[in-house]
Design an enzyme around this catalytic site. Structure first.
Site, mmCIF file in Angstrom:
data_model
loop_
_atom_site.group_PDB
_atom_site.id
_atom_site.type_symbol
_atom_site.label_atom_id
_atom_site.label_comp_id
_atom_site.label_asym_id
_atom_site.label_seq_id
_atom_site.Cartn_x
_atom_site.Cartn_y
_atom_site.Cartn_z
ATOM 1 N N ASN A 83 0.801 -1.231 0.000
ATOM 2 C CA ASN A 83 0.000 0.000 0.000
ATOM 3 C C ASN A 83 0.829 1.275 0.000
ATOM 4 O O ASN A 83 0.316 2.352 0.292
ATOM 5 C CB ASN A 83 -0.947 -0.008 1.199
ATOM 6 N N ILE A 109 0.875 6.858 0.206
ATOM 7 C CA ILE A 109 0.201 5.822 0.988
ATOM 8 C C ILE A 109 -1.238 5.678 0.529
ATOM 9 O O ILE A 109 -1.964 6.665 0.394
ATOM 10 C CB ILE A 109 0.221 6.167 2.494
ATOM 11 N N CYS A 110 -1.634 4.435 0.304
ATOM 12 C CA CYS A 110 -3.016 4.148 -0.077
ATOM 13 C C CYS A 110 -3.696 3.407 1.069
ATOM 14 O O CYS A 110 -3.392 2.251 1.351
ATOM 15 C CB CYS A 110 -3.055 3.295 -1.350
ATOM 16 N N VAL A 111 -4.604 4.093 1.752
ATOM 17 C CA VAL A 111 -5.368 3.484 2.835
ATOM 18 C C VAL A 111 -6.748 4.137 2.836
ATOM 19 O O VAL A 111 -6.886 5.323 2.535
ATOM 20 C CB VAL A 111 -4.639 3.664 4.193
#
Length: 221
Positions: A87, A94-96
């Site tokens: 992620n 950041i991918c969340v």
């Protein structure tokens, strides 16, 4: 990156300042906060790699950037320390979900930091920015863990707390020319050849004196 301090309403800036101050005074476990007095809209932090994960033992520097529409729009998160994680993109983005569709204005920065720390424990391969890491996580966890731990050893185990600092071996300030502690090479030591030169000069003076005395004696005759 340009500061958004001037773009945020005063009431939002007060809330951000209050929350950042609270985080700095009482940070979540394993997380340190490095607030900037010049730009409160960019928050630098460091996160300790959780035990039992390939990131254990590492300290990962990160930053949160608050846009001009915060808190209606979530902050953007970036890892500054290189990390092998599904992620986290190659540029550190950041991918969340909490930074996207699950964001709510009332969640706050503490919740964001805790969620990112949890992401190190439970990666989400379904929303992978690093497809290679996501594929390895699903198909060959042993290889994934090995790669993640290797990069942790290389990039996140430098023996620092993650705080921004000058390199220990960087250029040092020069001493002033008049510094009494500055030692001059050769100071106080006899210079080679000095004694010989003085002797030659003395002998020359004696010979010249003898010639002068001889001329004076001849004139008297």
């Amino acid at each position: 990156m340009n500061s958004n301090v001037e773009n945020l309403p005063p009431q939002v800036l007060r809330l951000v300042y209050k929350e950042v101050s609270a985080l700095a005074a009482d940070p979540p476990e394993g997380i340190k906060i490095y607030p900037s007095e010049e730009d409160i809209t960019e928050l630098h932090t460091s996160i300790e790699g959780p035990e039992g994960t390939p990131y254990a033992g590492g300290v990962f520097r990160m930053r949160l950037v608050l846009g001009k529409d915060f808190p209606a729009v979530p902050p953007r998160g970036y890892f500054l320390t290189k990390i092998f994680h599904p992620n986290v993109g190659h540029k550190g983005e950041i991918c969340v979900n909490v930074l996207k569709r699950d964001w709510k204005a009332e969640l706050g920065l503490r919740h964001v930091l805790l969620t990112i720390k949890c992401l190190l424990i439970h990666p989400n391969p379904e929303s992978a920015l690093n497809e290679e890491a996501g594929k390895l996580l699903l198909e060959d966890y042993k290889e994934y863990a090995s790669r993640a731990h290797l990069l942790t050893e290389i990039h996140a185990m430098g023996g620092t707390s993650g705080a921004p600092q000058e390199p220990a071996d960087g250029p040092q300030p020069k001493k002033h020319a008049g510094d009494p502690n500055k030692r001059v090479v050769g100071a106080g030591l006899p210079t080679m050849g000095t004694g010989t030169n003085n002797s030659n000069i003395s002998n020359t003076n004696i010979v010249a004196k003898k010639k002068t005395d001889k001329k004076r004696a001849l004139r008297r005759l």
